[in-house]
Design an enzyme around this catalytic site. Sequence first.
Site, short mmCIF file in Angstrom:
data_model
loop_
_atom_site.label_atom_id
_atom_site.label_comp_id
_atom_site.label_asym_id
_atom_site.label_seq_id
_atom_site.Cartn_x
_atom_site.Cartn_y
_atom_site.Cartn_z
N ASP A 59 0.89 -1.17 0.00
CA ASP A 59 0.00 0.00 0.00
C ASP A 59 0.92 1.21 0.00
OD1 ASP A 59 -1.61 2.15 0.45
OD2 ASP A 59 -2.59 1.33 2.23
N SER A 139 -0.40 13.51 -14.83
CA SER A 139 -1.58 13.48 -15.72
C SER A 139 -1.72 14.81 -16.45
CB SER A 139 -2.84 13.23 -14.90
OG SER A 139 -3.99 13.31 -15.73
N TYR A 152 -8.42 15.50 -7.46
CA TYR A 152 -7.55 14.62 -8.26
C TYR A 152 -6.61 15.48 -9.12
CZ TYR A 152 -5.93 11.47 -11.93
OH TYR A 152 -5.14 10.77 -12.80
N LYS A 156 -2.30 15.85 -9.08
CA LYS A 156 -1.39 15.65 -10.20
C LYS A 156 -0.57 16.93 -10.46
CE LYS A 156 -2.39 11.36 -10.91
NZ LYS A 156 -1.39 10.29 -10.67
N1 LIG Z 1 -6.37 5.98 -17.07
C1 LIG Z 1 -6.31 7.28 -17.28
O1 LIG Z 1 -7.13 7.85 -18.02
C2 LIG Z 1 -5.23 8.11 -16.64
C3 LIG Z 1 -4.94 9.37 -17.19
C4 LIG Z 1 -3.91 10.12 -16.63
C5 LIG Z 1 -3.19 9.63 -15.55
N2 LIG Z 1 -3.49 8.40 -15.04
C6 LIG Z 1 -2.68 7.94 -13.92
O2 LIG Z 1 -2.02 6.74 -14.30
C7 LIG Z 1 -1.75 5.95 -13.14
C8 LIG Z 1 -2.21 4.54 -13.39
O3 LIG Z 1 -3.61 4.55 -13.61
P1 LIG Z 1 -4.38 3.43 -14.46
O4 LIG Z 1 -5.33 4.15 -15.33
O5 LIG Z 1 -3.43 2.47 -15.02
O6 LIG Z 1 -5.27 2.79 -13.27
P2 LIG Z 1 -5.58 1.28 -12.87
O7 LIG Z 1 -6.68 1.38 -11.89
O8 LIG Z 1 -5.73 0.42 -14.08
O9 LIG Z 1 -4.24 0.82 -12.14
C9 LIG Z 1 -3.83 1.37 -10.92
C10 LIG Z 1 -3.13 0.29 -10.12
O10 LIG Z 1 -2.72 0.89 -8.90
C11 LIG Z 1 -3.01 -0.01 -7.84
N3 LIG Z 1 -3.17 0.73 -6.59
C12 LIG Z 1 -4.20 1.53 -6.22
N4 LIG Z 1 -4.01 2.01 -4.98
C13 LIG Z 1 -2.81 1.53 -4.56
C14 LIG Z 1 -2.06 1.65 -3.36
N5 LIG Z 1 -2.52 2.37 -2.31
N6 LIG Z 1 -0.88 1.02 -3.27
C15 LIG Z 1 -0.41 0.27 -4.31
N7 LIG Z 1 -1.09 0.09 -5.46
C16 LIG Z 1 -2.28 0.71 -5.58
C17 LIG Z 1 -4.29 -0.72 -8.27
O11 LIG Z 1 -4.49 -1.95 -7.58
C18 LIG Z 1 -4.05 -0.89 -9.77
O12 LIG Z 1 -3.41 -2.12 -10.05
C19 LIG Z 1 -2.47 6.65 -11.98
O13 LIG Z 1 -1.54 7.40 -11.25
C20 LIG Z 1 -3.46 7.57 -12.67
O14 LIG Z 1 -3.78 8.69 -11.89
C21 LIG Z 1 -4.47 7.63 -15.57
#
Ligand SMILES: NC(=O)c1ccc[n+]([C@@H]2O[C@H](COP(=O)([O-])OP(=O)(O)OC[C@H]3O[C@@H](n4cnc5c(N)ncnc54)[C@H](O)[C@@H]3O)[C@@H](O)[C@H]2O)c1
Length: 248
Positions: A59, A139, A152, A156
């Site tokens: 975590d 992001s 959020y 970022k």
């Molecule tokens: N998907 C989008 O549109 C998007 C756009 C811009 C930025 N992001 C950023 O990209 C990153 C990844 O996002 P994603 O879209 O792949 O999401 P996702 O939900 O597919 O993956 C996130 C992963 O983080 C893990 N996680 C969550 N809380 C946690 C914690 N406390 N400790 C350890 N692991 C934890 C989850 O179990 C999951 O496997 C994030 O930081 C998100 O803010 C995503």
Amino acid sequence: MRLSGKTAIVTGGASGFGKGIVEAFLREGAHVMIADINGPAAADLAQSAGDAAHAQTVDVSNRASVQEMADAAFSRFCHVDILVNNAGVTHLPTPLDQVSEDDFDRVVNVNMKSVYLTAQAFVPHMKHRGTGAILNVASTAGVSPRPNLNWYNASKGWMITATRTMAVELAPSGVRVNALNPVAGDTPLLKSFMGEDTPEMRAKFLSTIPIGRFSTPEDMGNAALYLCSDEASMVTGVCMEIDGGRCI
Ligand SMILES: NC(=O)c1ccc[n+]([C@@H]2O[C@H](COP(=O)([O-])OP(=O)(O)OC[C@H]3O[C@@H](n4cnc5c(N)ncnc54)[C@H](O)[C@@H]3O)[C@@H](O)[C@H]2O)c1
């Protein structure tokens, strides 16, 4: 084999962008710790990825858990070359004055405090070795924010400033710090940004991306590979939009 002999930790590595980064790093010869709060998903990915992949339940918002991850990495790898702070969460689209305190705390702790905790666990080691690459997954939300995702977006924006100030402070120690600014990507998290996963809502998000598609885990893997490899040895403090032109 652009990461041959390198060791890496990817938080949130079991899903979405993190998984794309893990797969790119493994393909290019790195040993990778897939560090995720979803232990079974991390273990499944590690098992299918072969001997160079290791699963770690963590975590990232919890100091003891981050320290446990660091201890496991040092005992398995001896040293850590690359740290990717990718794990992140959001609150659902909500007017900014109505987001619950629990949701606010969760966003702050997972998206922001985690960067502080992993810095405490890994920066002294990287400084001591005189080398290291840290990549923060921020992001486009931190550059060109949408309404109703305020806390959020702000987390970022914080990550972008943290990346730039970490970069300038750590550069003399040989440690590079960069960030990715992904645009909306078709990962499990996308639904939370949209609030409802309907064709209309997808079309609304897509209409803001000039290149005309969502970003992918492969896009993030390719960009992460460059920024974390020695090819980018002169690159630090860069927050790179991977956004199909969204922030222009
Ligand atoms: N998907 C989008 O549109 C998007 C756009 C811009 C930025 N992001 C950023 O990209 C990153 C990844 O996002 P994603 O879209 O792949 O999401 P996702 O939900 O597919 O993956 C996130 C992963 O983080 C893990 N996680 C969550 N809380 C946690 C914690 N406390 N400790 C350890 N692991 C934890 C989850 O179990 C999951 O496997 C994030 O930081 C998100 O803010 C995503």
